[in-house]
Design a protein around this motif. Structure first.
Motif, PDB file in Angstrom:
ATOM      1  N   GLU A 289     -45.966  20.670  -6.674  1.00  0.00           N
ATOM      2  CA  GLU A 289     -47.132  21.476  -7.035  1.00  0.00           C
ATOM      3  C   GLU A 289     -47.895  20.839  -8.187  1.00  0.00           C
ATOM      4  N   PHE A 290     -49.206  20.716  -8.012  1.00  0.00           N
ATOM      5  CA  PHE A 290     -50.086  20.195  -9.038  1.00  0.00           C
ATOM      6  C   PHE A 290     -51.231  21.181  -9.258  1.00  0.00           C
ATOM      7  N   VAL A 291     -51.565  21.436 -10.521  1.00  0.00           N
ATOM      8  CA  VAL A 291     -52.740  22.234 -10.860  1.00  0.00           C
ATOM      9  C   VAL A 291     -53.599  21.413 -11.807  1.00  0.00           C
ATOM     10  N   ILE A 292     -54.880  21.318 -11.475  1.00  0.00           N
ATOM     11  CA  ILE A 292     -55.827  20.597 -12.317  1.00  0.00           C
ATOM     12  C   ILE A 292     -56.865  21.588 -12.828  1.00  0.00           C
ATOM     13  N   LEU A 293     -56.978  21.681 -14.139  1.00  0.00           N
ATOM     14  CA  LEU A 293     -57.991  22.513 -14.772  1.00  0.00           C
ATOM     15  C   LEU A 293     -59.246  21.670 -14.944  1.00  0.00           C
ATOM     16  N   ALA A 294     -60.295  22.007 -14.192  1.00  0.00           N
ATOM     17  CA  ALA A 294     -61.564  21.269 -14.217  1.00  0.00           C
ATOM     18  C   ALA A 294     -62.590  22.121 -14.954  1.00  0.00           C
ATOM     19  N   ARG A 295     -62.709  21.905 -16.242  1.00  0.00           N
ATOM     20  CA  ARG A 295     -63.529  22.775 -17.080  1.00  0.00           C
ATOM     21  C   ARG A 295     -65.020  22.553 -16.893  1.00  0.00           C
ATOM     22  N   LYS A 296     -65.437  21.342 -16.556  1.00  0.00           N
ATOM     23  CA  LYS A 296     -66.869  21.044 -16.418  1.00  0.00           C
ATOM     24  C   LYS A 296     -67.379  21.141 -14.981  1.00  0.00           C
ATOM     25  N   ALA A 297     -66.483  21.159 -14.011  1.00  0.00           N
ATOM     26  CA  ALA A 297     -66.911  21.158 -12.608  1.00  0.00           C
ATOM     27  C   ALA A 297     -67.555  22.497 -12.244  1.00  0.00           C
ATOM     28  N   PRO A 298     -68.794  22.462 -11.742  1.00  0.00           N
ATOM     29  CA  PRO A 298     -69.489  23.712 -11.408  1.00  0.00           C
ATOM     30  C   PRO A 298     -68.893  24.412 -10.192  1.00  0.00           C
TER      31      PRO A 298
ATOM     32  N   ILE B 204     -61.565  16.183 -20.226  1.00  0.00           N
ATOM     33  CA  ILE B 204     -61.635  16.977 -21.453  1.00  0.00           C
ATOM     34  C   ILE B 204     -60.221  17.459 -21.777  1.00  0.00           C
ATOM     35  N   PRO B 205     -59.729  17.227 -22.991  1.00  0.00           N
ATOM     36  CA  PRO B 205     -58.368  17.660 -23.328  1.00  0.00           C
ATOM     37  C   PRO B 205     -58.169  19.165 -23.130  1.00  0.00           C
ATOM     38  N   MET B 206     -56.950  19.531 -22.836  1.00  0.00           N
ATOM     39  CA  MET B 206     -56.588  20.932 -22.664  1.00  0.00           C
ATOM     40  C   MET B 206     -56.884  21.688 -23.959  1.00  0.00           C
ATOM     41  N   PRO B 207     -57.573  22.833 -23.887  1.00  0.00           N
ATOM     42  CA  PRO B 207     -57.849  23.600 -25.097  1.00  0.00           C
ATOM     43  C   PRO B 207     -56.555  24.043 -25.796  1.00  0.00           C
ATOM     44  N   ARG B 208     -56.586  24.048 -27.115  1.00  0.00           N
ATOM     45  CA  ARG B 208     -55.387  24.415 -27.884  1.00  0.00           C
ATOM     46  C   ARG B 208     -54.875  25.801 -27.531  1.00  0.00           C
ATOM     47  N   ASN B 209     -55.798  26.764 -27.378  1.00  0.00           N
ATOM     48  CA  ASN B 209     -55.367  28.121 -27.038  1.00  0.00           C
ATOM     49  C   ASN B 209     -54.686  28.171 -25.673  1.00  0.00           C
TER      50      ASN B 209
END
Length: 196
Positions: free
Chosen positions: A3-12, A154-159
């Protein structure tokens, strides 16, 4: 299951903006590369792999695109452009979903209006976050039944990292050189393949 999850913060999330950002600052083509590295092998695709792309740049809710190799049929093509167009079609199917709703696109592909936090909070597997300062993946005794969590450029947000730590997430490093997301997936697959 891998299982892989990618957090794409900028992708619309908007399909037309997603397509229009191909080759632009949001770098959506790396999601196509991640699909290639997560799912493709010589003469087929990995039936033991599930990839979730969480797109956060939305006017309403994030969208999670879940691609399950165990039930995935054939796609029109595996080029970067073909995969970006495939993701656009998935996002069109997911347009207008209310929070918590999901829709099937084709066998093995669903789109859901959910947050990254909700997705990982309700996951059955233990979380492994890629971190260059973490212990080397080769020293990890157990890699089965793990959810490998990574982000875009973009690095993972600290929170978000703190939240994952509260959920019991561990860190793992893939080596001394920072790699692209798709390359990270290949390294993880290789490590799991060698242990099989």
């Amino acid at each position: 299951m891998r299982e892989f999850v990618i957090l794409a913060r900028k992708a619309p999330v908007d399909p037309e903006r997603f397509l229009g950002s191909f080759g632009e600052n949001s770098r959506v083509e790396y999601l196509a590369q991640a699909m290639q590295h997560a799912l493709l092998i010589a003469k087929g695709h990995r039936a033991d792999t599930r990839l979730t792309l969480v797109l956060e740049n939305s006017a309403d809710f994030s969208r999670a695109i879940i691609i399950d190799g165990a039930s995935l049929g054939s796609l029109k093509g595996w080029t970067e452009r073909a995969l970006v167009e495939f993701l656009v079609d998935v996002l069109r199917r997911g347009k207008g979903l209310a929070k918590g709703e999901e829709a099937t696109f084709i066998d093995g592909v669903t789109v859901s209006a959910t947050s990254f936090e909700h997705l990982i909070r309700n996951h059955a597997y233990a979380l492994l976050v890629l971190d260059p300062k973490g212990p080397d993946i080769r020293t990890e005794v157990e890699l089965d039944d793990k959810l490998f969590v990574m982000t875009d450029h973009i690095p993972m947000p600290r929170n978000t990292l703190k939240y994952m730590r509260r959920l019991g997430a561990s860190s793992v490093s893939l080596g001394p050189v920072m790699l692209h997301t798709a390359q990270c997936i290949s390294v993880i697959h290789n490590e799991l393949d060698r242990r099989a």
